[in-house]
Write a protein that holds these residues in place. Sequence first.
Motif, PDB file in Angstrom:
ATOM      1  N   GLY B 334     -19.892   8.587 -55.567  1.00 20.13           N
ATOM      2  CA  GLY B 334     -19.464   7.186 -55.623  1.00 20.13           C
ATOM      3  C   GLY B 334     -20.091   6.279 -54.584  1.00 20.13           C
ATOM      4  N   LYS B 335     -21.140   6.730 -53.912  1.00 13.53           N
ATOM      5  CA  LYS B 335     -21.828   5.892 -52.915  1.00 13.53           C
ATOM      6  C   LYS B 335     -20.844   5.260 -51.931  1.00 13.53           C
ATOM      7  N   LYS B 336     -20.038   6.130 -51.357  1.00  8.10           N
ATOM      8  CA  LYS B 336     -19.087   5.689 -50.321  1.00  8.10           C
ATOM      9  C   LYS B 336     -19.856   5.244 -49.082  1.00  8.10           C
ATOM     10  N   HIS B 337     -19.203   4.427 -48.251  1.00 13.01           N
ATOM     11  CA  HIS B 337     -19.807   4.067 -46.972  1.00 13.01           C
ATOM     12  C   HIS B 337     -18.821   4.388 -45.860  1.00 13.01           C
ATOM     13  N   PRO B 338     -19.292   5.109 -44.822  1.00 17.46           N
ATOM     14  CA  PRO B 338     -18.352   5.577 -43.782  1.00 17.46           C
ATOM     15  C   PRO B 338     -17.641   4.437 -43.049  1.00 17.46           C
ATOM     16  N   ARG B 339     -18.241   3.258 -42.983  1.00 24.53           N
ATOM     17  CA  ARG B 339     -17.578   2.174 -42.240  1.00 24.53           C
ATOM     18  C   ARG B 339     -17.013   1.101 -43.173  1.00 24.53           C
ATOM     19  N   PHE B 340     -16.834   1.441 -44.449  1.00 20.83           N
ATOM     20  CA  PHE B 340     -16.359   0.438 -45.393  1.00 20.83           C
ATOM     21  C   PHE B 340     -15.015  -0.150 -44.974  1.00 20.83           C
ATOM     22  N   GLU B 341     -14.169   0.708 -44.391  1.00 21.80           N
ATOM     23  CA  GLU B 341     -12.841   0.233 -43.985  1.00 21.80           C
ATOM     24  C   GLU B 341     -12.926  -0.940 -43.000  1.00 21.80           C
ATOM     25  N   ASP B 342     -13.997  -0.926 -42.190  1.00 26.31           N
ATOM     26  CA  ASP B 342     -14.150  -2.003 -41.191  1.00 26.31           C
ATOM     27  C   ASP B 342     -14.274  -3.378 -41.834  1.00 26.31           C
ATOM     28  N   VAL B 343     -14.764  -3.413 -43.077  1.00 26.45           N
ATOM     29  CA  VAL B 343     -15.019  -4.717 -43.700  1.00 26.45           C
ATOM     30  C   VAL B 343     -14.147  -4.974 -44.927  1.00 26.45           C
ATOM     31  N   ALA B 344     -13.312  -3.991 -45.292  1.00 24.63           N
ATOM     32  CA  ALA B 344     -12.590  -4.074 -46.577  1.00 24.63           C
ATOM     33  C   ALA B 344     -11.815  -5.378 -46.740  1.00 24.63           C
ATOM     34  N   ASP B 345     -11.372  -5.962 -45.632  1.00 24.49           N
ATOM     35  CA  ASP B 345     -10.561  -7.185 -45.728  1.00 24.49           C
ATOM     36  C   ASP B 345     -11.380  -8.470 -45.637  1.00 24.49           C
TER      37      ASP B 345
END
Lengths: 710, 710
Positions: B334-345
């Motif tokens: 699924g082409k996850k990104h390890p720091r996606f949570e940092d920008v999710a909002d």
Amino acid sequence: MQCVSRLLRANSPRLCRPSTPPFSYPTKPARCFSATPTHCKFVVPKRKQQVTMPSDMTTYKGKPFDRASLESVMKRRLFYTPAFDIYGGVSGLYDYGPPGTALTNNIVDVWRKHFVLKENMLEVDTTMLTPHEVLKTSGHVDKFADWMCKDPKTGEIFRADHLVEEVLEARLKGNKEARGEKVEAEEDDPKKKKKKVKNIAVVKLDDALVTEYEETLAKIDNYNGEELGLLMKKYDIKNPATNGELQPPVAFNLMFQTTIGPSSNMPGYLRPETAQGQFLNFAKLLEFNQQQMPFASASIGKSFRNEISPRAGLLRVREFLMAEIEHFVDPEGGKKHPRFEDVADVELELLDRDVQLSGKTTIKTTKIGEAVKSGMVDNETLGYFLARIQQFLLQIGADPKKIRFRQHMANEMAHYAADCWDAELLTSYGWIECVGCADRSAYDLTVHMKKTGAPLVVREPRKEPLNVEEWVCDIEKKKFGPKFKKDGKTVENAIEALTQDLREKLSLDLEKDGKIVIDVPGVGDGKVEVPQELIKIEKRTRVEHVREYTPNVIEPSFGIGRIVYALCEHTYWTRENDDARGVLSFPPTVAPTKALIVPLSSHADFKPFVRTLGDKLQEAGVSTRVDDSGASIGKRYSRNDELGTPLGITIDFQSVKDNTFTLRDRDSTEQVRAGLDEIVAAIVSLVNGKEQWSDVAARLPKFEGQEVEE
Amino acid sequence: MQCVSRLLRANSPRLCRPSTPPFSYPTKPARCFSATPTHCKFVVPKRKQQVTMPSDMTTYKGKPFDRASLESVMKRRLFYTPAFDIYGGVSGLYDYGPPGTALTNNIVDVWRKHFVLKENMLEVDTTMLTPHEVLKTSGHVDKFADWMCKDPKTGEIFRADHLVEEVLEARLKGNKEARGEKVEAEEDDPKKKKKKVKNIAVVKLDDALVTEYEETLAKIDNYNGEELGLLMKKYDIKNPATNGELQPPVAFNLMFQTTIGPSSNMPGYLRPETAQGQFLNFAKLLEFNQQQMPFASASIGKSFRNEISPRAGLLRVREFLMAEIEHFVDPEGGKKHPRFEDVADVELELLDRDVQLSGKTTIKTTKIGEAVKSGMVDNETLGYFLARIQQFLLQIGADPKKIRFRQHMANEMAHYAADCWDAELLTSYGWIECVGCADRSAYDLTVHMKKTGAPLVVREPRKEPLNVEEWVCDIEKKKFGPKFKKDGKTVENAIEALTQDLREKLSLDLEKDGKIVIDVPGVGDGKVEVPQELIKIEKRTRVEHVREYTPNVIEPSFGIGRIVYALCEHTYWTRENDDARGVLSFPPTVAPTKALIVPLSSHADFKPFVRTLGDKLQEAGVSTRVDDSGASIGKRYSRNDELGTPLGITIDFQSVKDNTFTLRDRDSTEQVRAGLDEIVAAIVSLVNGKEQWSDVAARLPKFEGQEVEE
């Protein structure tokens, strides 16, 4: 890898090779990269003398320097790599990998601060695509060329001077062997395979011929195409691989040509230097600078040179980064520089023109103030930049023992140049010109102004009006038409173009003969008689309130790629007891990465510390990398010694307990241990050059835990 | 300057112009600058909808935006200038003067910190010269082209789609006039003179023809050369200036061609994008990254595009600065990104594909976390970069109200692309694509690997061995030769190339018929029968310990020149009571110069203060300029408002007495007064973004001495 040709010419220093590389690899690296009409490319340079043999090269730690070992590190660590490698590569084109790119960026950053910001230079970014007409005017279309000859059978193309050089050198070597003299073994150079003269015939030559060959080699840079062709005939030089006949040398322009726009009527080139773009904008830059002189423009960007057969790795490439300054100065008043006093006491290693002419290579360690005073360096502005160039080279970490400034010989410079010095860095290829610093006089602005009519001049109100005595020609316009008919305007223009000296002489003719005869090409037989009814010539006095002049240009021109390579040679060494452990001792300012973060293992306990350290350092503008691979700590540090990373931070189980870390110095491998904030502060201080390692080592507790070797 | 064509198409939103410029100046700025096979250039984009009319454009202070006023400032202050101006200029080539160069450098610096350093990207610097074969493989040689047609009599060359567009628009306008409908006056655009359709015939058209023209215009980007030729015939479109017949459209490749080396056997091009150089080095970069995935490479450098007839100033040029990231990611998982949570909002203004398809232009303000969750944005990595792009744009000072992200329609993307979003900035030319963010899938690595055989793949040990069930074809090699003779190998290869699905199907055939029939082009009639004595097909299980895959590439690609221009539009405004006093409100981080030092006069008493201030600020890394010209303080500040200099320091007689200075804020023109160290500290704090002006104004004494107006 002592050089045969140098030995042969040992008694005749003026005939010495410029920067003699190993015999198997004859290059002429001293040819300037800037290839401007100012120097070398438009005039035939004399061969330059060398001071130190590459075989004497030592690292700054004193051990013999091994180029193969450095090159292996640079390729393995991806400082650079042949471009289009997976497609077989293209000679003379290289890509810079992450450490090479970061190193270059950091050097450019220092350059910009040291020159542009410090001196309020006007940095511009002009296009690489350049229309034909501009480079025709600058002289590049006609004169920016090398001589090449083609083998019509195989299609191979040789650079004529290189070919003659290689063949004669090979024959001299064969002669030595035939005479039973010692010939140095060719070094194990990977580029050897590219050498054209593969099998050297062991043939004894007449003593007279040996002398002739040696003399020819010593002058090899001085021959034009026709002369090279004659030499090839005289010495029966053919395609070394096939013995096939070669066509006579023809000029090959070194600019990459293309077409701008969809029709074919706008030929253009990729710029061979950034200078022209700066000259063309002179009037606008002067306006931007609120008409104040002197001022300098600067430009950092790629330039291109379509080398016939590029060799010598990063030193001779087809696409390269330049940083050029054009300092515009009033030619009157001795080209003083307002901040010259700041540098007057800076000592430089100078190899001046007179010393070279006398056949010596003695370096004079001289304060630049004295060099300008004695006239060795032409003027303050040139001297100021020589000192500033040295300061820059030292700041980025060049070895002070491997920097010299060599003055161009009169025949190396263009006729209009006042003076020219190269900053040369000593490498295993010899002394390499890395910065050229030339006084281009008013040449460029003059030719572009003449061509376009744009006023590339400075106009300034005179403090006191000037009385100008001059010879004036008054024309009786009404009688001109009837007399000269359609040629009237042409004759008028010819009169207008007469020099003051000629006018004075003609005024006497007019008085004596009642007429003058002037040259007017294209009218009648080119001579036109003007009777005294049509013209009056007399001396008058004019009051000039505004002074108009074309500024002179002092041009420090940096070949960043060459500096990057030379810097790697200057900072490379291997650990005392292990030749396989290379270190690149870049100063922290230019090091590609400043700090390596090394957790003892990939254990989850270490991760928050890795992140905190990384974030804190990044916030302070310090570039870091994390190596949490499974390799031993020693192995991880070794890798980063090769990358030139000056500092390493280890996170171990003790860190998890008490938030302390060890900080390791690349060069001494010493370690200290302290808390997070102290470690971060020390790193910032080291990277910004506020402290040396010795300062940090003196104030933080030493860490005696040994570095874990692999 | 309302746009006629938009009004005509107002009822048919899907037919709307993409980013409609004033009528006199129909450009297609939304065409991507990156011109990669991923998007627009290799596929025919549908016309995009617009949201805001250029005529509605206001400055961020709310007053109407006046492009002519900004352009005049930018040229007068030498942000940019036509290249080779004194030689008459070359369209599509611009030089950046000192403020433009500094602004660009500062934006690049922020970019490097925001992306490369922050995310440990591997920055590379690859060559612009690129051999033919590489760009043949990438698809650029065959497909990177526009359609042009030539007037054989005058030699003029037209871009076919632009010509059809201009002529039809002119006719529609003439029709309106003939019908007595209101036609907007053409604005006083200096580029108007370049317009080909000068005199618009006032001719009434049939209603049906009007509709036809409108529909044709709406689809103008979708026609190929042949279709454009047919349209030109059908609508009798000729050279608007001479009414001369034009030749049919031919493809014109947009790459600048040249020859590398002295022989003509190595054709090459100037790169149209930096991406290819990064792909070619993939294997070495993976190795440098110690085999760890995912990772990104990045490159900042010039690219080239030989536009047929460039217009729209800095938005459509032939030589431009790009900053490109190639983020290599495992296509599985699924082409996850390890720091996606940092920008999710992070909230973005999204104009998605479905909305555009429905003929609307409604922006959805959406958290990127939700957009990925709902599937509107294809995957986390793509979403991560969209958020990071917006953060970058905001950091350099783009107006948050003038940023949107537009998803490409299916027919805008190449067939292999998974998703593509453009960051568009609203300018007076409409919404301009300034950053493209595409998922290029595995396309590029695959084609280069196929061509060169280089392993552009990731190999990683599987945590658990994988049992792979697959259909295997066993060939009875001994019998193959006698049966197929010279075609044996060809048939064998064809069998080897059979897909799993086909093998399964053929295994049934074999069972049923005792033979299989396969396609083998070039052998017999292209069908070959293989009897069961020669082949066995069966399902087997293989244990795979190593996983090998070609990474997918997410490519954020920045057109720095476009961003620079859009930023100037976003930050430009004029003083409340004086439209002639322009201000460029760049944030201090990117402002070309941070502080102007203004001594009241050139009096000698002020000089030591000028020097001390300059040195102190320089030491702190703050770029300054001194203006000690005779102009009034107000005039000097006005000049620097136009240059975007955020801070000004006045040295007056009070300064000489008590070492205090006034500090002026560009945007509010407020001033405070304090001692040397406090002033320097405040400037450093403002430039580094630690404080805002309001903070400084709150803690330092206000200075009420009025700004001296000229």
